[in-house]
Design a protein around this motif. Structure first.
Motif, PDB file in Angstrom:
ATOM      1  N   GLY A  19     -45.222 -56.103  61.518  1.00 47.19           N
ATOM      2  CA  GLY A  19     -44.707 -56.779  60.413  1.00 47.19           C
ATOM      3  C   GLY A  19     -44.376 -58.527  60.530  1.00 47.19           C
ATOM      4  O   GLY A  19     -44.631 -59.345  59.752  1.00 47.19           O
ATOM      5  N   ASP A  46     -38.222 -50.215  53.598  1.00 45.67           N
ATOM      6  CA  ASP A  46     -39.389 -49.918  54.565  1.00 45.67           C
ATOM      7  C   ASP A  46     -40.692 -49.845  53.783  1.00 45.67           C
ATOM      8  O   ASP A  46     -41.691 -50.524  54.674  1.00 45.67           O
ATOM      9  CB  ASP A  46     -39.163 -48.257  55.049  1.00 45.67           C
ATOM     10  N   GLY A  85     -41.778 -53.525  54.243  1.00 45.25           N
ATOM     11  CA  GLY A  85     -42.252 -53.666  55.529  1.00 45.25           C
ATOM     12  C   GLY A  85     -43.533 -53.324  55.896  1.00 45.25           C
ATOM     13  O   GLY A  85     -44.160 -54.082  56.461  1.00 45.25           O
ATOM     14  N   ILE A  86     -43.791 -52.376  55.359  1.00 47.20           N
ATOM     15  CA  ILE A  86     -45.178 -51.560  55.438  1.00 47.20           C
ATOM     16  C   ILE A  86     -46.119 -52.552  54.844  1.00 47.20           C
ATOM     17  O   ILE A  86     -47.280 -52.796  55.652  1.00 47.20           O
ATOM     18  CB  ILE A  86     -45.437 -50.099  55.075  1.00 47.20           C
ATOM     19  N   GLY A 140     -48.422 -50.028  59.272  1.00 46.95           N
ATOM     20  CA  GLY A 140     -47.572 -48.943  59.039  1.00 46.95           C
ATOM     21  C   GLY A 140     -48.071 -47.938  58.343  1.00 46.95           C
ATOM     22  O   GLY A 140     -49.244 -47.900  57.772  1.00 46.95           O
ATOM     23  N   THR A 141     -47.290 -46.632  58.417  1.00 44.99           N
ATOM     24  CA  THR A 141     -47.901 -45.510  57.442  1.00 44.99           C
ATOM     25  C   THR A 141     -46.702 -45.181  56.321  1.00 44.99           C
ATOM     26  O   THR A 141     -46.932 -45.480  55.362  1.00 44.99           O
ATOM     27  CB  THR A 141     -48.269 -44.486  58.401  1.00 44.99           C
ATOM     28  N   THR A 142     -45.622 -44.507  57.134  1.00 42.99           N
ATOM     29  CA  THR A 142     -44.665 -43.887  56.071  1.00 42.99           C
ATOM     30  C   THR A 142     -43.274 -44.671  56.427  1.00 42.99           C
ATOM     31  O   THR A 142     -43.091 -44.970  57.901  1.00 42.99           O
ATOM     32  CB  THR A 142     -44.610 -42.535  56.149  1.00 42.99           C
ATOM     33  N   PRO A 143     -42.263 -44.627  55.635  1.00 37.63           N
ATOM     34  CA  PRO A 143     -40.907 -45.070  56.050  1.00 37.63           C
ATOM     35  C   PRO A 143     -40.194 -44.338  57.071  1.00 37.63           C
ATOM     36  O   PRO A 143     -40.536 -43.209  57.371  1.00 37.63           O
ATOM     37  CB  PRO A 143     -40.061 -44.828  54.693  1.00 37.63           C
ATOM     38  N   HIS A 172     -39.735 -45.508  60.483  1.00 38.26           N
ATOM     39  CA  HIS A 172     -39.989 -46.006  61.692  1.00 38.26           C
ATOM     40  C   HIS A 172     -40.608 -47.108  61.818  1.00 38.26           C
ATOM     41  O   HIS A 172     -40.904 -47.871  60.842  1.00 38.26           O
ATOM     42  CB  HIS A 172     -40.916 -44.749  62.470  1.00 38.26           C
ATOM     43  N   THR A 173     -41.201 -47.619  62.858  1.00 38.86           N
ATOM     44  CA  THR A 173     -41.960 -48.980  62.947  1.00 38.86           C
ATOM     45  C   THR A 173     -43.505 -48.662  63.435  1.00 38.86           C
ATOM     46  O   THR A 173     -43.711 -47.628  63.960  1.00 38.86           O
ATOM     47  CB  THR A 173     -41.285 -49.852  64.016  1.00 38.86           C
ATOM     48  N   THR A 174     -44.104 -49.775  63.628  1.00 34.23           N
ATOM     49  CA  THR A 174     -45.279 -49.500  64.015  1.00 34.23           C
ATOM     50  C   THR A 174     -45.672 -49.229  65.383  1.00 34.23           C
ATOM     51  O   THR A 174     -46.619 -48.590  65.962  1.00 34.23           O
ATOM     52  CB  THR A 174     -46.219 -50.833  63.807  1.00 34.23           C
ATOM     53  N   VAL A 201     -46.225 -45.393  65.046  1.00 33.17           N
ATOM     54  CA  VAL A 201     -47.561 -45.373  64.414  1.00 33.17           C
ATOM     55  C   VAL A 201     -48.657 -45.325  65.755  1.00 33.17           C
ATOM     56  O   VAL A 201     -49.453 -44.670  65.697  1.00 33.17           O
ATOM     57  CB  VAL A 201     -47.812 -46.311  63.408  1.00 33.17           C
TER      58      VAL A 201
HETATM   59  P1  UTP Z   1     -42.580 -53.294  62.419  1.00 30.79           P
HETATM   60  O1  UTP Z   1     -43.461 -52.315  63.215  1.00 30.79           O
HETATM   61  O2  UTP Z   1     -43.175 -54.862  62.406  1.00 30.79           O
HETATM   62  O3  UTP Z   1     -41.161 -53.307  62.947  1.00 30.79           O
HETATM   63  O4  UTP Z   1     -42.386 -52.894  60.953  1.00 30.79           O
HETATM   64  P2  UTP Z   1     -40.158 -54.389  63.598  1.00 30.79           P
HETATM   65  O5  UTP Z   1     -39.322 -53.489  64.892  1.00 30.79           O
HETATM   66  O6  UTP Z   1     -39.068 -54.745  62.470  1.00 30.79           O
HETATM   67  O7  UTP Z   1     -41.016 -55.307  64.234  1.00 30.79           O
HETATM   68  P3  UTP Z   1     -40.951 -56.054  65.683  1.00 30.79           P
HETATM   69  O8  UTP Z   1     -41.720 -55.066  66.586  1.00 30.79           O
HETATM   70  O9  UTP Z   1     -39.450 -56.287  66.055  1.00 30.79           O
HETATM   71  O10 UTP Z   1     -41.817 -57.263  65.183  1.00 30.79           O
HETATM   72  C1  UTP Z   1     -41.608 -53.884  60.055  1.00 30.79           C
HETATM   73  C2  UTP Z   1     -40.915 -53.044  59.269  1.00 30.79           C
HETATM   74  O11 UTP Z   1     -41.750 -52.085  58.335  1.00 30.79           O
HETATM   75  C3  UTP Z   1     -41.146 -50.983  58.198  1.00 30.79           C
HETATM   76  C4  UTP Z   1     -39.822 -50.840  58.838  1.00 30.79           C
HETATM   77  O12 UTP Z   1     -38.775 -51.280  57.820  1.00 30.79           O
HETATM   78  C5  UTP Z   1     -40.053 -51.776  59.910  1.00 30.79           C
HETATM   79  O13 UTP Z   1     -38.658 -52.265  60.293  1.00 30.79           O
HETATM   80  N1  UTP Z   1     -42.077 -49.899  58.559  1.00 30.79           N
HETATM   81  C6  UTP Z   1     -43.373 -50.121  59.424  1.00 30.79           C
HETATM   82  C7  UTP Z   1     -41.924 -48.529  58.248  1.00 30.79           C
HETATM   83  O14 UTP Z   1     -41.133 -47.890  57.523  1.00 30.79           O
HETATM   84  N2  UTP Z   1     -42.869 -47.479  58.594  1.00 30.79           N
HETATM   85  C8  UTP Z   1     -44.126 -48.006  59.320  1.00 30.79           C
HETATM   86  O15 UTP Z   1     -44.846 -47.167  59.693  1.00 30.79           O
HETATM   87  C9  UTP Z   1     -44.166 -49.212  59.872  1.00 30.79           C
END
Ligand code: UTP
Length: 235
Positions: A49, A71, A74-75, A121-124, A126-128, A131
């Motif tokens: 994101g 989240d 963010g997704i 992203g997919t679901t709240p 975790h991060t990408t 994924v």
């Molecule tokens: P990121 O994957 O960019 O995470 O998703 P990050 O760690 O903040 O980014 P980088 O790697 O440091 O640039 C951004 C936000 O989107 C939500 C989370 O809140 C995440 O912090 N998100 C993303 C989800 O909830 N689920 C997902 O599958 C992906």
């Protein structure tokens, strides 16, 4: 046999500080994609994101108390960035799936039909990074490549420790320790790799690597099975 690779592309990579850097980065990414397509390689790209995610979450935070709701915001930003990469790769006629899949099952099935599948992203929760690990498992990729804005995993956070040392080889368990796997997650804390991603990789015995995605040549080397500078993480 068709080779399938999965890359987590950190959202910060889309907006380098210098505009000239951005022009080069997108051009190099397209050139690499064209070469990979010519070799018949399939690549699933999971885009982070970056700035839009941070901006949108900061904007909503005073009014939205539920972490999962933040989240979701963010997704949405990850999917915006994914759409940018998708369209930048489609423009020169590369075979990129025409939709942004919302889950890894759909993304894995689209990888059976297209050279490139781009998603966010997919679901709240975790991060990408996580994924990308899930997609690597579902698509049968040999490892998950984390392309981010640091050159290596360090033994401690280099932002706060002047004596942090880069590491070129780690096991998944060692990476988990560095990323805080199993420890309560602190608000705003950002590990070099999402601990959830490391946990899922450990469960699936999936190798990973971390490299500097600002240098497309390093990503190309990893995708083409050549040596690259970065951190290799074995099971
Ligand atoms: P990121 O994957 O960019 O995470 O998703 P990050 O760690 O903040 O980014 P980088 O790697 O440091 O640039 C951004 C936000 O989107 C939500 C989370 O809140 C995440 O912090 N998100 C993303 C989800 O909830 N689920 C997902 O599958 C992906």
């Amino acid at each position: 046999m068709t080779e399938t690779h999965i890359v987590a592309l950190g959202g910060s990579l889309l907006r380098p500080e210098e505009e000239s850097g951005r022009v080069k980065w997108f051009a190099d990414l397209r050139d690499l994609a064209a070469k990979l397509q010519q070799n018949g390689t399939r690549v699933g790209i999971v885009v982070g994101g970056g700035l839009p995610a941070r901006e949108a979450i900061t904007l909503a935070e005073p009014y939205v108390g539920d972490v999962h709701a933040l989240d979701e915001i963010g997704i949405a930003a990850t999917r915006l960035n994914a759409t940018i990469i998708q369209q930048v790769l489609r423009e020169p006629g590369l075979d990129v799936a025409g939709m942004i899949p919302l889950d890894c099952d759909h993304a894995a099935s689209l990888l059976g039909e297209h050279n490139f599948v781009v998603m966010g992203g997919t679901t709240p929760g975790h991060t990408t990074d996580a994924v990308a690990v899930e997609l690597a498992i579902k698509a049968g990729a040999g490892r998950c490549i984390i392309a981010t804005n640091v050159s290596y995993v360090y033994d401690k956070d280099p932002r706060t420790n002047d004596d942090a040392s880069p590491i070129s080889h780690l096991t998944l368990a060692e990476l988990g320790e560095i990323c805080g796997l199993g420890k309560p997650r602190q608000a705003g804390a950002s590990a070099v790799v999402d601990p959830v991603a490391v946990e899922w990789a450990i469960e699936a015995n999936l190798a990973m690597c971390v490299l500097d995605g600002r240098v497309i040549g390093l990503l190309g080397a990893a995708l083409e099975g050549r040596d690259f500078s970065g951190t290799n993480i074995t099971v």
